[in-house]
Design an enzyme around this catalytic site. Structure first.
Site, mmCIF file in Angstrom:
data_model
loop_
_atom_site.group_PDB
_atom_site.id
_atom_site.type_symbol
_atom_site.label_atom_id
_atom_site.label_comp_id
_atom_site.label_asym_id
_atom_site.label_seq_id
_atom_site.Cartn_x
_atom_site.Cartn_y
_atom_site.Cartn_z
ATOM 1 N N ASP A 143 14.537 53.927 98.950
ATOM 2 C CA ASP A 143 14.494 53.228 97.666
ATOM 3 C C ASP A 143 14.522 54.238 96.514
ATOM 4 O OD1 ASP A 143 14.247 51.142 95.871
ATOM 5 O OD2 ASP A 143 12.532 50.235 96.880
ATOM 6 N N GLU A 200 18.480 56.354 92.745
ATOM 7 C CA GLU A 200 19.391 56.731 91.641
ATOM 8 C C GLU A 200 19.221 58.191 91.167
ATOM 9 O OE1 GLU A 200 18.454 52.593 92.077
ATOM 10 O OE2 GLU A 200 17.133 54.171 91.335
ATOM 11 N N ASP A 220 17.335 45.754 92.081
ATOM 12 C CA ASP A 220 16.360 44.783 91.575
ATOM 13 C C ASP A 220 17.047 43.837 90.601
ATOM 14 O OD1 ASP A 220 14.650 46.210 93.103
ATOM 15 O OD2 ASP A 220 13.582 47.167 91.454
#
Length: 659
Positions: A380, A383, A450
């Site tokens: 997770d 980025e 998300d």
């Protein structure tokens, strides 16, 4: 001046050096710099078999031909590229008076390759291209939260954000694919008058272009140049259960047991974030997960694979923070306090561009998870996510974020892929929230981040998944039901959930996840306890009507297992997308280039997701050249027509191609 050397055509004028060389069949790599030497980094490209091109140098121009593609460079350096039939594919947008024989010479003084110096030695680079066909359509480029499949006319940020993945490979309807082979933060404007690509800080221009007669031909060439996914393991073919978040070992095990008690097909269950004491500890918190070894054994007995969330964030209070700080393994800031996020603590990120940092995080994960039998990870925050996306403020081992930042998720995937392969595991798949060009070869399964639980968001995810496939990211999924919000007791949300679940059945990976409402009370007081859990998110959490629909579609997914496995094999061997635009399979049908709300699940199934509330009838286009039978087999439609088809709540329109 022009030079020829092996497979490379070189042009030099003033401070600029331009290289054009063969790079795979029917493909060219174009590089240019105003530094004293060309950088030797290949970025997304991998080495390919040597192809000997034809190089022709004349007084006024030079040309390089590699199979079906030919580039011509004028005496003043302007590039035009054609296919083997002489069709113009690409032309630089140059408006100056350097070459008065150019019919587009102009007093505007706009450069096609503009290197604007910035303090420190790098350049703000802009490459400008003519928009040579008003009807051109462009696809790919990664994942953006917007509703358009055709990207022509759009302005795209080349940067990684939560729910946005810059994977800068574009597929054009006029017969080429172009990889912007530069991990700098930047911008792509795919305008109707000018197309431009920008890198805000870089040393060189670098792109790869291939000519192809069909989208499939282009995609397979790109896969040879940048790599393909491994073979998907068997547990990637069925249903995955996840929620934010199972707070204890017993809670997770009870959900797994219930799936088995109900005889529901399930391949994998997920332990989400904050199962650790502090971010950066990378281990189970024994308060809530007292015996992970026995938990893993029981899940193995239930034949359910376990995935565990790993974050790259490191809390300043983590047991590993000081060691990582001393060894230079953390992302730095050029200004202000060295804090990148303030979520559940003051945190920064491990620097995945540093080979030593990649080894470090894998050593912790290997010791605390892999050696216990866990073989798949949820990477997770890939980025990486910042509280404030000041891209010019972060600095990595490999360079400033502004110059190389988009490569972070690729190196995050690489850290785990390299570690797992070294342990003898070849069928590597890890779930990531972001990607860059080439991430696929490191086993990256990307999900769309998300996203809100809304009909608007559902529409965006469909085009995001299709464009990711065309950008080379063949493994892609989404949070069924969306991530933010949604109350399982709300009838309106139940309808959205059902339609999302039905569509998820025909996505590359079928994965249920979300942060449902209402938020649950805090459990415990230590470790990650303050990161609260959402409401139940199992298929039986939405009432009997929804449960029956979910159960039916889970069985459909199970019945498709051998077919899905064949699609995963095509992705592994050739780079073929699992989800395919209609024009990918039917490039000669003009209507298929116009349809943006249908797709093919592999070569066999036409899928028309229901994307609006209260919809019980949907207009579907059936591609020409074959006939189409409903998934249930009770009706046949001729190809080349539109038809209204019924779509009651328990049915997603899916059709099988027949001859």
């Amino acid at each position: 001046m022009f030079y020829a050397e092996k497979n490379r055509l070189t042009f030099k004028y003033d401070a600029e050096t331009l290289w054009i060389e063969s790079w795979g069949e029917n493909a060219l790599r174009v590089r240019a710099t105003k530094h004293h030497e060309m950088p030797d980094t290949n970025w997304a490209l991998q080495e390919v078999d040597f192809v000997n091109p034809i190089i022709e140098i004349e007084e006024e121009q030079a040309a390089i031909t590699n199979g079906n593609i030919k580039a011509i460079v004028s005496v003043r350096g302007k590039i035009t590229i054609y296919n083997s039939s002489g069709k113009l594919l690409l032309e630089e947008f140059s408006r100056n008076r350097k070459d008065l024989r150019d019919p587009k010479c102009s007093a505007l003084e706009v450069e096609a390759r503009e290197f604007k110096p910035i303090i420190g030695g790098d350049y703000h680079l802009t490459m400008r291209l003519e928009s040579i066909d008003k009807n051109e359509k462009i696809y790919g480029m990664g994942q953006y939260q917007q509703p358009y499949l055709d990207l022509k006319g759009l302005d795209l940020e080349l940067a990684q954000r939560n729910s946005q993945a810059s994977v800068p490979f574009a597929v054009s309807s006029i017969g080429y694919g172009l990889l912007w082979n530069n991990p700098a933060i930047g911008r792509a404007v795919l305008g109707k008058n000018i197309m431009s690509f920008e890198a805000y800080s870089t040393k060189a221009l670098d792109y790869w272009i291939v000519a192809g007669n069909t989208p499939a031909e282009i995609e397979e060439s790109y896969a040879k140049a940048t790599g393909t996914v491994p073979m998907m393991p068997e547990y990637g073919l069925g249903f995955w259960q996840c929620k934010l978040r199972y707070q204890t070992q017993e809670e997770l095990l009870e959900v797994a047991r219930e799936y088995r008690r109900r005889n529901l097909p399930i391949d994998l269950i997920v332990i989400d974030y904050f199962h650790w004491p502090r971010q950066g500890d990378w281990r189970f918190d024994s308060t809530y997960w007292p015996d992970p070894d026995s938990m893993i054994r029981e899940l193995k007995e239930l034949n359910i694979e376990l995935m565990v969330s790993i974050w790259p964030t490191v809390d300043t209070r983590s047991e590993n923070y000081q060691e990582m700080l001393e060894k230079g393994l953390l992302v730095r800031t050029d200004r202000g306090i060295r804090i990148a996020m303030d979520f559940q603590g003051n945190v920064t990120h491990i620097d995945t561009t540093n080979p030593e940092a990649r080894k470090y995080i894998w050593s912790k994960v290997k010791s605390n998870y892999y050696n216990k039998g866990i073989r798949v990870f949820w990477l997770d925050e890939a980025e990486p996510e910042y509280t404030v996306y000041d891209f010019d403020n972060y600095r990595y081992h490999l360079g400033p974020n502004l110059a190389i930042g988009n490569i972070y998720p690729l190196d995050y995937a690489k850290a785990f892929y390299d570690g797992m392969v070294a342990e003898g595991q070849n069928d590597v798949v890890n779930l990531l929230r972001c990607a860059w060009a080439g991430s696929q070869k490191y086993g990256a399964l990307v999900w769309s981040g998300d996203i809100p639980s809304s009909w608007h968001s559902l529409k965006n995810q469909l085009v995001a998944g299709l464009n990711m496939g065309l950008a080379g990211i063949t493994w892609w999924t989404t949070d069924i039901g969306g991530f933010f919000g949604g109350n399982p007791d709300d009838e309106e949300f139940r309808e959205l959930f059902v339609r999302w679940f039905e569509w998820g059945t025909f996505c590359p990976v079928m994965r249920l996840h979300g942060d449902r409402l209402p938020t649950q009370p805090q459990y415990g007081t230590t470790g990650g306890a303050t990161c609260l859990s959402g409401a139940p998110n199992e298929v039986w959490s939405y009432g009997e009507t929804v449960y029956d629909i979910c159960k039916r579609h889970m069985q459909i997914r199970e019945d498709l297992r051998s077919y899905t496995r064949s699609l995963m094999e095509q992705a592994h061997l050739k780079g073929s997308p699992i989800m395919r635009t209609l024009f990918y399979e039917f490039p000669l049908d003009p209507k298929c280039w116009e349809i943006e709300n249908q797709y093919m699940y592999g070569p066999k199934y036409l899928v028309a997701p229901v994307l609006n509330p209260k919809e019980t009838k949907k207009l579907v286009y059936f591609p020409s050249g074959c006939r189409w039978q409903t998934f249930e087999g009770d009706q046949v439609y001729e190809g080349g027509i539109f038809a209204d088809v019924p779509c009651p709540l328990n049915t997603i329109p899916v059709f099988e191609k027949i001859h």
